[in-house]
Motif scaffolding. Structure first.
Motif, PDB file in Angstrom:
ATOM      1  N   LEU A  77       0.824  -1.204   0.000  1.00 43.75           N
ATOM      2  CA  LEU A  77       0.000   0.000   0.000  1.00 43.75           C
ATOM      3  C   LEU A  77       0.862   1.260   0.000  1.00 43.75           C
ATOM      4  O   LEU A  77       0.598   2.208  -0.746  1.00 43.75           O
ATOM      5  CB  LEU A  77      -0.942  -0.003   1.208  1.00 43.75           C
ATOM      6  CG  LEU A  77      -1.894   1.173   1.318  1.00 43.75           C
ATOM      7  CD1 LEU A  77      -2.767   1.304   0.074  1.00 43.75           C
ATOM      8  CD2 LEU A  77      -2.750   1.039   2.558  1.00 43.75           C
ATOM      9  N   ASP A  78       1.920   1.259   0.800  1.00 46.25           N
ATOM     10  CA  ASP A  78       2.809   2.428   0.859  1.00 46.25           C
ATOM     11  C   ASP A  78       3.509   2.678  -0.479  1.00 46.25           C
ATOM     12  O   ASP A  78       3.766   3.825  -0.838  1.00 46.25           O
ATOM     13  CB  ASP A  78       3.851   2.275   1.964  1.00 46.25           C
ATOM     14  CG  ASP A  78       3.252   2.446   3.352  1.00 46.25           C
ATOM     15  OD1 ASP A  78       2.181   3.093   3.476  1.00 46.25           O
ATOM     16  OD2 ASP A  78       3.851   1.939   4.313  1.00 46.25           O
ATOM     17  N   GLU A  79       3.834   1.623  -1.203  1.00 52.34           N
ATOM     18  CA  GLU A  79       4.517   1.779  -2.500  1.00 52.34           C
ATOM     19  C   GLU A  79       3.584   2.359  -3.562  1.00 52.34           C
ATOM     20  O   GLU A  79       3.982   3.225  -4.323  1.00 52.34           O
ATOM     21  CB  GLU A  79       5.037   0.423  -2.999  1.00 52.34           C
ATOM     22  CG  GLU A  79       6.198  -0.133  -2.227  1.00 52.34           C
ATOM     23  CD  GLU A  79       6.517  -1.563  -2.596  1.00 52.34           C
ATOM     24  OE1 GLU A  79       7.655  -1.977  -2.352  1.00 52.34           O
ATOM     25  OE2 GLU A  79       5.639  -2.284  -3.136  1.00 52.34           O
ATOM     26  N   ILE A  80       2.356   1.864  -3.608  1.00 53.33           N
ATOM     27  CA  ILE A  80       1.447   2.257  -4.690  1.00 53.33           C
ATOM     28  C   ILE A  80       0.693   3.556  -4.401  1.00 53.33           C
ATOM     29  O   ILE A  80       0.257   4.254  -5.309  1.00 53.33           O
ATOM     30  CB  ILE A  80       0.462   1.116  -5.030  1.00 53.33           C
ATOM     31  CG1 ILE A  80      -0.036   1.290  -6.469  1.00 53.33           C
ATOM     32  CG2 ILE A  80      -0.662   1.018  -4.026  1.00 53.33           C
ATOM     33  CD1 ILE A  80      -0.755   0.078  -7.018  1.00 53.33           C
ATOM     34  N   ARG A  81       0.563   3.904  -3.136  1.00 53.98           N
ATOM     35  CA  ARG A  81      -0.232   5.080  -2.746  1.00 53.98           C
ATOM     36  C   ARG A  81       0.086   6.351  -3.533  1.00 53.98           C
ATOM     37  O   ARG A  81      -0.823   6.988  -4.068  1.00 53.98           O
ATOM     38  CB  ARG A  81      -0.095   5.332  -1.239  1.00 53.98           C
ATOM     39  CG  ARG A  81      -0.932   6.514  -0.765  1.00 53.98           C
ATOM     40  CD  ARG A  81      -0.847   6.718   0.722  1.00 53.98           C
ATOM     41  NE  ARG A  81      -1.621   5.688   1.393  1.00 53.98           N
ATOM     42  CZ  ARG A  81      -1.157   4.895   2.364  1.00 53.98           C
ATOM     43  NH1 ARG A  81       0.071   5.050   2.815  1.00 53.98           N
ATOM     44  NH2 ARG A  81      -1.928   3.980   2.908  1.00 53.98           N
ATOM     45  N   PRO A  82       1.354   6.754  -3.677  1.00 55.15           N
ATOM     46  CA  PRO A  82       1.615   8.005  -4.407  1.00 55.15           C
ATOM     47  C   PRO A  82       1.238   7.933  -5.890  1.00 55.15           C
ATOM     48  O   PRO A  82       1.052   8.960  -6.531  1.00 55.15           O
ATOM     49  CB  PRO A  82       3.108   8.244  -4.228  1.00 55.15           C
ATOM     50  CG  PRO A  82       3.682   6.960  -3.779  1.00 55.15           C
ATOM     51  CD  PRO A  82       2.594   6.173  -3.140  1.00 55.15           C
ATOM     52  N   TYR A  83       1.084   6.741  -6.425  1.00 57.77           N
ATOM     53  CA  TYR A  83       0.784   6.573  -7.838  1.00 57.77           C
ATOM     54  C   TYR A  83      -0.726   6.510  -8.132  1.00 57.77           C
ATOM     55  O   TYR A  83      -1.132   6.581  -9.278  1.00 57.77           O
ATOM     56  CB  TYR A  83       1.479   5.326  -8.390  1.00 57.77           C
ATOM     57  CG  TYR A  83       2.980   5.448  -8.300  1.00 57.77           C
ATOM     58  CD1 TYR A  83       3.674   6.243  -9.194  1.00 57.77           C
ATOM     59  CD2 TYR A  83       3.697   4.787  -7.309  1.00 57.77           C
ATOM     60  CE1 TYR A  83       5.056   6.384  -9.113  1.00 57.77           C
ATOM     61  CE2 TYR A  83       5.077   4.926  -7.213  1.00 57.77           C
ATOM     62  CZ  TYR A  83       5.742   5.727  -8.117  1.00 57.77           C
ATOM     63  OH  TYR A  83       7.108   5.862  -8.036  1.00 57.77           O
ATOM     64  N   VAL A  84      -1.544   6.387  -7.068  1.00 59.47           N
ATOM     65  CA  VAL A  84      -2.997   6.281  -7.274  1.00 59.47           C
ATOM     66  C   VAL A  84      -3.797   7.342  -6.521  1.00 59.47           C
ATOM     67  O   VAL A  84      -5.002   7.376  -6.593  1.00 59.47           O
ATOM     68  CB  VAL A  84      -3.512   4.869  -6.897  1.00 59.47           C
ATOM     69  CG1 VAL A  84      -2.915   3.825  -7.805  1.00 59.47           C
ATOM     70  CG2 VAL A  84      -3.259   4.550  -5.446  1.00 59.47           C
ATOM     71  N   GLN A  85      -3.137   8.225  -5.793  1.00 57.35           N
ATOM     72  CA  GLN A  85      -3.861   9.274  -5.061  1.00 57.35           C
ATOM     73  C   GLN A  85      -4.449  10.287  -5.994  1.00 57.35           C
ATOM     74  O   GLN A  85      -3.927  10.642  -6.988  1.00 57.35           O
ATOM     75  CB  GLN A  85      -2.943   9.981  -4.065  1.00 57.35           C
ATOM     76  CG  GLN A  85      -2.625   9.134  -2.899  1.00 57.35           C
ATOM     77  CD  GLN A  85      -1.769   9.878  -1.869  1.00 57.35           C
ATOM     78  OE1 GLN A  85      -1.049  10.812  -2.189  1.00 57.35           O
ATOM     79  NE2 GLN A  85      -1.835   9.433  -0.630  1.00 57.35           N
TER      80      GLN A  85
END
Length: 85
Positions: A77-85
């Motif tokens: 979740l921490d890895e993908i979060r900046p890419y889907v916010q």
């Protein structure tokens, strides 16, 4: 090289360590600073960091997720979060 040179070199080496680089500049670094602009692969040795800017991903969500999961099969979740916010 004479003994005086050896003493001078060893004194210089003893005065400098890796912590001095950050503490003398007053700057702290963290891998979290790369969030949204780079990916980190900790499964290989040496670890690899590569440029992967969120701003360069497609705006269309379906296409964005396709590119994300084509790039990396599994995300935290921490890895993908900046890419889907």
């Amino acid at each position: 090289m004479d003994e005086d040179d050896d003493n001078h070199n060893s004194t210089n080496n003893n005065n400098k360590n890796d912590d001095d680089i950050n503490s003398t500049s007053g700057m702290k670094t963290s891998l979290q600073h790369l969030s949204g602009i780079a990916l980190i692969d900790t499964t290989c040795k040496p670890e690899v960091i590569w440029y992967f800017d969120e701003m360069e991903l497609p705006e269309d969500l379906k296409e964005r997720f396709r590119v994300l999961f084509q790039t990396r099969e599994k995300w935290t979740l921490d890895e993908i979060r900046p890419y889907v916010q």
